[in-house]
Design an enzyme around this catalytic site. Sequence first.
Site, short mmCIF file in Angstrom:
data_model
loop_
_atom_site.label_atom_id
_atom_site.label_comp_id
_atom_site.label_asym_id
_atom_site.label_seq_id
_atom_site.Cartn_x
_atom_site.Cartn_y
_atom_site.Cartn_z
N TYR A 52 0.72 -1.29 -0.12
CA TYR A 52 0.03 0.11 -0.10
C TYR A 52 0.95 1.23 0.16
O TYR A 52 1.61 1.48 0.67
CB TYR A 52 -0.91 0.00 1.16
CG TYR A 52 -1.71 1.26 1.24
CD1 TYR A 52 -2.75 1.48 0.28
CD2 TYR A 52 -1.38 2.46 2.22
CE1 TYR A 52 -3.36 2.71 0.43
CE2 TYR A 52 -2.13 3.53 2.17
CZ TYR A 52 -3.25 3.63 1.27
OH TYR A 52 -3.81 4.83 1.23
N HIS A 82 -5.61 15.36 -5.00
CA HIS A 82 -5.70 15.67 -3.42
C HIS A 82 -5.58 17.38 -3.20
O HIS A 82 -6.10 17.61 -2.11
CB HIS A 82 -4.92 14.95 -2.49
CG HIS A 82 -5.29 13.39 -2.58
ND1 HIS A 82 -5.56 12.64 -3.47
CD2 HIS A 82 -5.61 12.67 -1.18
CE1 HIS A 82 -5.76 11.62 -3.23
NE2 HIS A 82 -5.82 11.53 -1.84
N ASN A 194 0.03 12.48 3.62
CA ASN A 194 -0.26 11.88 4.96
C ASN A 194 0.38 12.61 5.97
O ASN A 194 1.53 13.02 6.07
CB ASN A 194 0.12 10.62 4.96
CG ASN A 194 -1.20 9.76 4.87
OD1 ASN A 194 -0.90 8.42 5.26
ND2 ASN A 194 -2.29 10.20 4.37
N TYR A 279 -17.45 37.23 41.97
CA TYR A 279 -16.54 36.14 41.46
C TYR A 279 -15.35 36.51 40.34
O TYR A 279 -14.18 35.86 40.47
CB TYR A 279 -17.35 35.01 40.80
CG TYR A 279 -18.16 34.25 41.91
CD1 TYR A 279 -18.19 34.50 43.25
CD2 TYR A 279 -19.03 33.35 41.53
CE1 TYR A 279 -18.82 33.77 43.98
CE2 TYR A 279 -19.82 32.44 42.43
CZ TYR A 279 -19.72 32.66 43.68
OH TYR A 279 -20.36 31.88 44.54
N ARG A 282 -12.59 37.59 42.78
CA ARG A 282 -12.37 36.82 43.84
C ARG A 282 -11.81 35.28 43.09
O ARG A 282 -11.02 34.78 43.73
CB ARG A 282 -13.44 36.68 44.73
CG ARG A 282 -13.19 35.88 45.82
CD ARG A 282 -14.22 35.72 46.93
NE ARG A 282 -15.69 36.00 46.65
CZ ARG A 282 -16.83 35.57 47.03
NH1 ARG A 282 -16.44 34.29 47.52
NH2 ARG A 282 -18.01 35.81 46.49
N PHE A 328 -2.02 8.68 11.08
CA PHE A 328 -2.60 9.91 10.30
C PHE A 328 -3.90 10.64 11.02
O PHE A 328 -4.11 11.74 10.77
CB PHE A 328 -2.83 9.79 8.93
CG PHE A 328 -3.63 8.70 8.87
CD1 PHE A 328 -5.05 8.37 9.06
CD2 PHE A 328 -2.88 7.64 7.91
CE1 PHE A 328 -5.58 7.35 8.80
CE2 PHE A 328 -3.73 6.29 7.89
CZ PHE A 328 -5.01 6.25 8.32
N GLU A 413 -12.59 5.35 5.24
CA GLU A 413 -12.31 6.42 6.24
C GLU A 413 -13.45 6.57 7.07
O GLU A 413 -14.05 8.19 6.93
CB GLU A 413 -11.43 7.54 5.66
CG GLU A 413 -10.13 7.06 5.00
CD GLU A 413 -9.48 8.05 3.69
OE1 GLU A 413 -10.20 8.97 3.63
OE2 GLU A 413 -8.81 7.53 3.19
#
Length: 508
Positions: A52, A82, A194, A279, A282, A328, A413
């Site tokens: 792969y 991409h 990646n 508050y 404080r 990744f 994915e």
Amino acid sequence: MSVKLKPGAATLDQWRAIYRGAELSLDPACAPLVASSAAAVDRILSRGVPVYGINTGFGKLASVRIGDEDLATLQRNIVLSHAAGTGDPSPAPIVRLMMALKLASLAQGASGVKPETVAMLEAMLRHGLTPVVPSQGSVGASGDLAPLAHMAATMIGVGEIQVNGRHMPAAAALDGAGLIPLTLGPKEGLALLNGTQFSTANALAGLFETERLFQSALITGALATEAAKGSDTPFDPRIHALRRQPGQIETAEALRRLMAGSAIRASHLDGDARVQDPYCLRCQPQVMGAVLDLLRQAATMLEIEANGVSDNPLIFPDTDEALSGGNFHAEPVAFAADMLALAICEIGSITERRIAMLVDPALSGLPAFLTPRPGLNSGFMIPQVTAAALVSENKQRATPASIDSLPTSANQEDHVSMAAHGSRRLLDMTTNATAIVGIELLAAVQGCDFHAPLQSSDALENARACLRTEIPMLEDDRHFHPDMEVANGLVRSGRLVAAVGMDLPGLQ
């Protein structure tokens, strides 16, 4: 400042320096690791079996075997296909930090890229060639694919590069620096795409800006306490020692040091009818201390991530293996970003409450809206409204991004981190919170002016002088926006923090 980047062992200070514009060089000791990793890819290919990312398709197409004659085309295609981001270009300092993070990752010798590819990234950084990277398009797994693809595309001469603030074609920018576009070899396109470097760069930028914001808010919070003639008793170390929260203990100590020696405080030590402050005064140690602890936890997670290797598959030259995993997946970055978003939101939220307290004469004992002549003048009425609007925006943006997931790549994915936009929102949130703290600086200094001739501590008087040398007291209404811009600039630039002349709690 120059940073010598040692892959896997860079410090937060070094990443901060790179983000702020420091030059960097890669430790040459990593060269043998890179060469060994590239040689391992050649040996893996020689076996003729599908692996792969080296000789197969990607994602859902991982089962498609690619012939040797098409391997270079495969790597070029993955970069071009991409590079599908959208939105405004990412800020140049973030892109530069992203490049440095990717450089440090590849140089650890687990990604299978050639030495020439590592050298190209380093050369682009050295020559100030910053890829134009659209800010939207990553879901934070399989890494920050689209943003990193836009970066990688410029390395092969495609897309745009920013040079001295001007956008130009990548090929021309490379040529102008004497660089030749790369021809990517097996595994290299995927190694560049990646990884979590885009999300991590944005999260680190948010972290560094929030550290400065936090320190500035300690100063303005102390000034607001002085303006309201609040008590420093809630900052007594004995109170905080009993709770044992480290950030709370450090924050209380910082507030005590900021107010030490104040004549304003001394003027109402005795005979003050008030028993307790609101508050927002404080509980500063409790709120801001929790923020500090959260910042440090996020810093630890991001420092680890910045020094890690997060592409896939990973190459192990000692056994000539390419192991597919999921480094990744940016879940650690997404969690860190969500923590930072909460911290930024709370800094702004408690700061706005102090502004609201100061403009209300029933709570502060000061003239209404901090103007000597209320009615004729509106004073700080609308700046407090602006602060409230910004707090509301940050509340909406603080919704955790990591709890969302939308499957991609035909369900291959099927769980993603959403770290990219979780990290990307942080700079906008710090911009909002900086404006809120800037408004408090103006309001608190104005409030202290009403106590003249009494003065605060040396540290806080230095902070007041930092503002008052540029902006006079507001006697009558004037165009308010320029005053806000000056105050914002003092906070954003770090000048306010530098002015007090003491170390304040930070990430380390």
